[in-house]
Write a protein that holds these residues in place. Structure first.
Motif, PDB file in Angstrom:
ATOM      1  N   LEU A 252     -51.272  -0.534  39.180  1.00 21.97           N
ATOM      2  CA  LEU A 252     -50.837  -1.508  40.169  1.00 21.97           C
ATOM      3  C   LEU A 252     -50.397  -0.718  41.401  1.00 21.97           C
ATOM      4  N   VAL A 253     -50.966  -1.026  42.558  1.00 17.36           N
ATOM      5  CA  VAL A 253     -50.780  -0.176  43.736  1.00 17.36           C
ATOM      6  C   VAL A 253     -50.193  -0.980  44.893  1.00 17.36           C
ATOM      7  N   GLY A 254     -49.080  -0.475  45.423  1.00 18.27           N
ATOM      8  CA  GLY A 254     -48.513  -1.023  46.648  1.00 18.27           C
ATOM      9  C   GLY A 254     -48.903  -0.155  47.826  1.00 18.27           C
ATOM     10  N   LEU A 255     -49.457  -0.771  48.853  1.00 17.82           N
ATOM     11  CA  LEU A 255     -49.934  -0.041  50.029  1.00 17.82           C
ATOM     12  C   LEU A 255     -49.320  -0.633  51.285  1.00 17.82           C
ATOM     13  N   SER A 256     -48.946   0.232  52.225  1.00 18.13           N
ATOM     14  CA  SER A 256     -48.399  -0.256  53.478  1.00 18.13           C
ATOM     15  C   SER A 256     -48.567   0.789  54.566  1.00 18.13           C
ATOM     16  N   CYS A 257     -48.505   0.340  55.816  1.00 18.65           N
ATOM     17  CA  CYS A 257     -48.487   1.251  56.954  1.00 18.65           C
ATOM     18  C   CYS A 257     -47.784   0.562  58.125  1.00 18.65           C
ATOM     19  N   ASN A 258     -47.298   1.370  59.029  1.00 17.36           N
ATOM     20  CA  ASN A 258     -46.584   0.864  60.189  1.00 17.36           C
ATOM     21  C   ASN A 258     -46.711   1.887  61.320  1.00 17.36           C
ATOM     22  N   PRO A 259     -47.238   1.484  62.498  1.00 19.75           N
ATOM     23  CA  PRO A 259     -47.599   0.117  62.882  1.00 19.75           C
ATOM     24  C   PRO A 259     -48.920  -0.315  62.265  1.00 19.75           C
ATOM     25  N   ALA A 260     -49.138  -1.630  62.295  1.00 17.21           N
ATOM     26  CA  ALA A 260     -50.355  -2.203  61.744  1.00 17.21           C
ATOM     27  C   ALA A 260     -50.656  -3.505  62.463  1.00 17.21           C
ATOM     28  N   ILE A 261     -51.911  -3.917  62.391  1.00 22.77           N
ATOM     29  CA  ILE A 261     -52.327  -5.224  62.880  1.00 22.77           C
ATOM     30  C   ILE A 261     -52.211  -6.214  61.714  1.00 22.77           C
ATOM     31  N   ARG A 262     -51.496  -7.303  61.912  1.00 22.78           N
ATOM     32  CA  ARG A 262     -51.393  -8.326  60.876  1.00 22.78           C
ATOM     33  C   ARG A 262     -52.248  -9.518  61.308  1.00 22.78           C
ATOM     34  N   LEU A 263     -53.302  -9.772  60.554  1.00 24.24           N
ATOM     35  CA  LEU A 263     -54.236 -10.837  60.905  1.00 24.24           C
ATOM     36  C   LEU A 263     -53.638 -12.209  60.612  1.00 24.24           C
ATOM     37  N   ASN A 264     -54.121 -13.203  61.320  1.00 22.48           N
ATOM     38  CA  ASN A 264     -53.681 -14.580  61.100  1.00 22.48           C
ATOM     39  C   ASN A 264     -54.568 -15.238  60.043  1.00 22.48           C
ATOM     40  N   SER A 265     -54.644 -14.612  58.881  1.00 16.79           N
ATOM     41  CA  SER A 265     -55.455 -15.097  57.765  1.00 16.79           C
ATOM     42  C   SER A 265     -54.546 -15.674  56.684  1.00 16.79           C
ATOM     43  N   TRP A 266     -55.147 -16.275  55.659  1.00 18.31           N
ATOM     44  CA  TRP A 266     -54.348 -16.900  54.607  1.00 18.31           C
ATOM     45  C   TRP A 266     -53.423 -15.898  53.934  1.00 18.31           C
ATOM     46  N   ASP A 267     -53.814 -14.633  53.882  1.00 18.80           N
ATOM     47  CA  ASP A 267     -53.008 -13.613  53.204  1.00 18.80           C
ATOM     48  C   ASP A 267     -52.228 -12.724  54.171  1.00 18.80           C
ATOM     49  N   ARG A 268     -52.354 -12.999  55.499  1.00 12.03           N
ATOM     50  CA  ARG A 268     -51.711 -12.166  56.529  1.00 12.03           C
ATOM     51  C   ARG A 268     -52.097 -10.697  56.335  1.00 12.03           C
ATOM     52  N   ALA A 269     -53.385 -10.462  56.278  1.00 10.76           N
ATOM     53  CA  ALA A 269     -53.927  -9.139  55.960  1.00 10.76           C
ATOM     54  C   ALA A 269     -53.535  -8.093  56.997  1.00 10.76           C
ATOM     55  N   LEU A 270     -53.360  -6.859  56.517  1.00 18.83           N
ATOM     56  CA  LEU A 270     -53.023  -5.727  57.376  1.00 18.83           C
ATOM     57  C   LEU A 270     -54.251  -4.878  57.665  1.00 18.83           C
ATOM     58  N   LEU A 271     -54.371  -4.446  58.915  1.00 18.65           N
ATOM     59  CA  LEU A 271     -55.323  -3.412  59.281  1.00 18.65           C
ATOM     60  C   LEU A 271     -54.532  -2.252  59.880  1.00 18.65           C
ATOM     61  N   PRO A 272     -54.880  -1.021  59.528  1.00 16.46           N
ATOM     62  CA  PRO A 272     -54.069   0.125  59.978  1.00 16.46           C
ATOM     63  C   PRO A 272     -54.246   0.422  61.458  1.00 16.46           C
ATOM     64  N   LEU A 273     -53.217   1.012  62.025  1.00 15.12           N
ATOM     65  CA  LEU A 273     -53.272   1.613  63.352  1.00 15.12           C
ATOM     66  C   LEU A 273     -53.010   3.112  63.181  1.00 15.12           C
ATOM     67  N   PRO A 274     -53.541   3.948  64.064  1.00 11.29           N
ATOM     68  CA  PRO A 274     -53.427   5.407  63.871  1.00 11.29           C
ATOM     69  C   PRO A 274     -52.046   5.940  64.208  1.00 11.29           C
ATOM     70  N   PHE A 275     -51.794   7.157  63.709  1.00 12.26           N
ATOM     71  CA  PHE A 275     -50.620   7.951  64.060  1.00 12.26           C
ATOM     72  C   PHE A 275     -49.295   7.291  63.650  1.00 12.26           C
ATOM     73  N   GLY A 276     -49.324   6.528  62.581  1.00 11.41           N
ATOM     74  CA  GLY A 276     -48.109   5.897  62.080  1.00 11.41           C
ATOM     75  C   GLY A 276     -47.696   6.452  60.739  1.00 11.41           C
ATOM     76  N   ARG A 277     -46.912   5.666  60.021  1.00  9.38           N
ATOM     77  CA  ARG A 277     -46.466   6.031  58.684  1.00  9.38           C
ATOM     78  C   ARG A 277     -47.172   5.153  57.658  1.00  9.38           C
ATOM     79  N   GLY A 278     -47.481   5.752  56.522  1.00  8.75           N
ATOM     80  CA  GLY A 278     -48.107   5.009  55.443  1.00  8.75           C
ATOM     81  C   GLY A 278     -47.433   5.327  54.117  1.00  8.75           C
ATOM     82  N   ALA A 279     -47.536   4.406  53.171  1.00  8.75           N
ATOM     83  CA  ALA A 279     -46.947   4.618  51.844  1.00  8.75           C
ATOM     84  C   ALA A 279     -47.879   4.053  50.779  1.00  8.75           C
ATOM     85  N   ILE A 280     -47.983   4.790  49.682  1.00  7.37           N
ATOM     86  CA  ILE A 280     -48.744   4.358  48.507  1.00  7.37           C
ATOM     87  C   ILE A 280     -47.839   4.522  47.298  1.00  7.37           C
ATOM     88  N   VAL A 281     -47.595   3.424  46.585  1.00 12.97           N
ATOM     89  CA  VAL A 281     -46.703   3.423  45.424  1.00 12.97           C
ATOM     90  C   VAL A 281     -47.499   2.951  44.209  1.00 12.97           C
TER      91      VAL A 281
END
Length: 228
Positions: free
Chosen positions: A160-189
């Protein structure tokens, strides 16, 4: 005609999205939590089921090192949008096993789902299978019983994988999907688990929903991304 239904436009946009994702992944400063659990599974050379929420599919290639982990495939819906995502993910080394679509009628969904189950089990005999347990239409962050069923029938370990990054683009979709932006912070758990012998799939789905939400929330907290 919707742009994504045009195969030429779809191919070009998928190529651009794949290149953008790879550029972002290279420049993001990643934090890894409990990666040893994932490494133990990768070193086993057997099948493995990898699950993350649909909103993080744009980050998912970052969690799977193609040079050391099992050869992966991704279970992606048969919808036109799913075909677009399948192209972008495949360009990064993750060919698709196609699943059922929420846009089709009940009979077609059942047929597509059965085929996806068979293809998924076949893939789990030889490598990794990535799945979004709340896709393709939600409800968001709620696991259906298909993922526990795959784990029970295949008897493979589950990541089970948790993924995140910041900054990111958050789409106006049913799941509020994230797309990465460069030169930020990311985490994988990572959270490693197995299907409990004799357990009820519905209860397992609820338990794994809580655990997957927990690792995603931890990833968001590590990068300072607001939960929505």
């Amino acid at each position: 005609m919707r742009p994504l239904r045009n195969p030429v436009i779809q191919a070009v946009l998928a190529w651009l999205l794949a290149r953008w994702m790879q550029f972002c992944f290279t420049t993001i400063r990643w934090t890894h939590v409990n990666q040893a659990a994932a490494e133990a599974v990768w070193d086993s050379d057997g099948g493995v089921l990898c699950a993350f929420w649909h909103s993080r599919i744009g980050l998912s290639p970052a969690c799977w090192p193609l040079d050391r982990a099992q050869s992966p495939k991704a279970l992606i819906s048969l919808s036109p949008d799913g075909q677009f995502i399948a192209r972008a993910v495949a360009l990064q080394g993750f060919p698709a096993v196609r699943g059922s679509s929420a846009n089709k009628d009940k009979a077609d969904r059942a047929k597509g789902g059965s085929q996806a189950l068979r293809d998924g089990l076949r893939q789990l005999k030889v490598g990794g299978l990535a799945i979004t347990p709340d896709g393709p239409r939600g409800p968001a962050r709620k696991m259906a019983e298909g993922t526990p069923l795959l784990a029970r029938l295949s008897k493979v370990p589950v990541l089970l994988v948790g993924l995140s990054c910041n900054p990111a683009i958050r789409l106006n979709s049913w799941d509020r999907a994230l797309l990465p932006l460069p030169f930020g912070r990311g985490a994988i758990v990572w959270d490693r688990t197995d299907y409990p012998e004799g357990a009820d799939p519905a209860q397992v789905a609820r338990d794994w929903t809580d655990r997957l939400n927990a690792v995603e929330a931890e990833a968001d907290a590590l990068v300072g991304l607001e939960r929505v």
